[in-house]
Write a protein that holds these residues in place. Sequence first.
Motif, short mmCIF file in Angstrom:
data_model
loop_
_atom_site.label_atom_id
_atom_site.label_comp_id
_atom_site.label_asym_id
_atom_site.label_seq_id
_atom_site.Cartn_x
_atom_site.Cartn_y
_atom_site.Cartn_z
N ALA A 159 1.24 -0.55 -0.08
CA ALA A 159 0.02 -0.04 -0.50
C ALA A 159 1.39 1.37 0.24
N SER A 160 0.28 2.08 -0.77
CA SER A 160 1.38 3.08 -0.89
C SER A 160 1.75 4.23 -0.02
N THR A 161 2.42 5.31 0.30
CA THR A 161 2.03 5.76 1.11
C THR A 161 1.80 7.56 0.52
N VAL A 162 2.15 7.74 -0.85
CA VAL A 162 1.31 8.55 -2.22
C VAL A 162 -0.18 8.37 -1.70
N ALA A 163 -0.58 7.25 -2.59
CA ALA A 163 -1.92 7.33 -2.49
C ALA A 163 -2.91 7.38 -1.11
N HIS A 164 -2.33 6.96 -0.31
CA HIS A 164 -2.97 7.31 1.61
C HIS A 164 -2.76 8.09 2.50
N GLN A 165 -3.70 8.24 3.09
CA GLN A 165 -3.85 9.09 4.10
C GLN A 165 -2.85 8.03 5.62
N PRO A 166 -1.86 8.28 5.73
CA PRO A 166 -1.58 7.89 7.51
C PRO A 166 -2.62 7.02 8.27
N TYR A 167 -4.09 7.96 8.76
CA TYR A 167 -4.42 7.39 9.87
C TYR A 167 -5.09 6.44 9.33
N ASN A 168 -5.77 6.06 7.97
CA ASN A 168 -6.70 5.05 7.31
C ASN A 168 -5.84 4.17 7.22
N LEU A 169 -4.26 4.48 6.40
CA LEU A 169 -4.16 3.06 6.45
C LEU A 169 -3.63 2.32 7.41
N ALA A 170 -3.27 3.24 8.23
CA ALA A 170 -3.45 1.91 9.82
C ALA A 170 -4.76 1.77 10.15
N ARG A 171 -5.34 2.62 10.20
CA ARG A 171 -6.91 1.70 10.51
C ARG A 171 -7.51 0.26 9.84
N ARG A 172 -7.09 0.73 8.36
CA ARG A 172 -7.14 -0.41 7.67
C ARG A 172 -6.41 -1.55 8.47
N PHE A 173 -5.18 -1.31 8.09
CA PHE A 173 -4.21 -3.27 8.03
C PHE A 173 -4.62 -3.31 10.11
N ALA A 174 -4.66 -2.04 11.14
CA ALA A 174 -5.61 -2.71 11.91
C ALA A 174 -6.41 -3.79 11.90
N SER A 175 -7.95 -3.11 11.18
CA SER A 175 -8.64 -4.16 10.83
C SER A 175 -8.17 -5.23 9.91
N LEU A 176 -7.17 -5.15 9.60
CA LEU A 176 -7.12 -6.95 8.54
C LEU A 176 -7.00 -7.71 9.64
N ASP A 177 -5.34 -7.24 10.24
CA ASP A 177 -5.14 -7.77 11.09
C ASP A 177 -6.08 -8.75 12.26
N ILE A 178 -6.99 -8.08 12.59
CA ILE A 178 -8.06 -8.81 13.10
C ILE A 178 -8.91 -9.55 12.53
N ILE A 179 -9.30 -8.78 11.06
CA ILE A 179 -9.78 -9.97 10.75
C ILE A 179 -9.18 -11.52 10.08
N SER A 180 -7.77 -11.62 9.91
CA SER A 180 -6.99 -12.65 10.05
C SER A 180 -6.55 -13.20 11.02
N HIS A 181 -7.14 -13.38 12.17
CA HIS A 181 -6.20 -13.02 13.13
C HIS A 181 -4.87 -12.94 13.13
N GLY A 182 -4.30 -12.13 13.28
CA GLY A 182 -3.05 -11.54 13.28
C GLY A 182 -2.16 -12.28 12.54
N ARG A 183 -2.13 -12.19 11.70
CA ARG A 183 -1.81 -12.40 9.97
C ARG A 183 -1.68 -11.26 9.00
N ALA A 184 -1.57 -10.54 9.46
CA ALA A 184 -1.43 -8.95 8.59
C ALA A 184 -0.09 -8.26 8.47
N GLY A 185 0.31 -7.92 7.63
CA GLY A 185 1.32 -7.01 7.08
C GLY A 185 1.28 -5.93 6.01
N TRP A 186 2.08 -4.79 6.56
CA TRP A 186 1.90 -4.29 5.63
C TRP A 186 3.57 -4.14 4.55
#
Length: 337
Positions: free
Chosen positions: A89-116
């Motif tokens: 995920a690009s640091t140009v196409a996203h804002q830090p807050y939204n990107l952090a929230r998205r990956f935090a959500s993905l990590d919960i969905i995947s039960h701790g298997r997500a990475g950026w």
Amino acid sequence: MANGATMHLAVSLSPETAPSHPTDAGPDFSLLARFVQKAEAAGLDMVVLTDSAPAAGGDGPNRQVPFEATTLLAALATVTSKIGLVAAASTVAHQPYNLARRFASLDIISHGRAGWNATIVPDPREATNVSRPEGFSHDDFRRRAEEFIGIVQGLWRGWDADALLFDKSGGRFFDSEKMHLLDHKGEFFSVRGPLNVARSPQDIPVLVMSGLSEPDRDIATRFADVILLDEPAGTRADDLKRRALAFGRSPGAIKVLMNVAPGADMAAGPDVIADRLEESFRSKSCDGFNIVMPPVLSVLDEFVDHVLPELRRRGLVRLDYPGATLRSHFGLAGEEG
């Protein structure tokens, strides 16, 4: 790394190297799902999902991963249970807050298997699609990316592990003393925090960094959990880990994987590739390898059915997943909840 240590293995989907299939009707999630499931059955640590802006002309747009990477990660999390899932995920196409929230959500969905997967490579095509046709100077881009990554990790650490109470009877959703405002005011961003997403099951999502030039490597050794280096990189894992010490990190806090594309070596036989990987691993050039290949099952089959058994016969690769989270696969510090 050597002397009984485990060789870490990942696979990175690289559609740019895939053969053209003019008869294909269009994007097929089921094919990608089967590819990732095969990688999981083989016990690979993680799959890296690439993402990039369409090319300006020619057939470029047709040779990209046909899904936005974080959306694909969420879908793959529902059809896998062990393998780590890392999305670019690009640091140009996203804002830090939204990107952090998205990956935090993905990590919960995947039960701790997500990475950026954060790349520090400016892409003019992305800038033109997010109202920055002038792009960024290399120096501005690097400073902005460093600030961006620091904000994301700061937001991920905004809640202590036991901060959320969910106490309906007492009317307490969280313990305010265990919530930490980021209150960041920097050169490029202003972010107060905290995230409105619970703390990650693996402490914080894994940060993978790739596409590093020499000036980028200090940034990577300051922030990254896993670093992907191109082959030949000219930089060994122990060099990067020495840099990490300057930032107060332990050498074991970073895992370095070398990008390799088996290509023609695959036809040469189980031993040629295994010899090559073992030599690099035992020389302390890396902690393991990121196998770059097209999302084609037959190519993965060749590696899984012929190379991987030979690596296991030599005692270089573990037999099963050591834990439930991506951090546990790599032996990285963090809390599993």
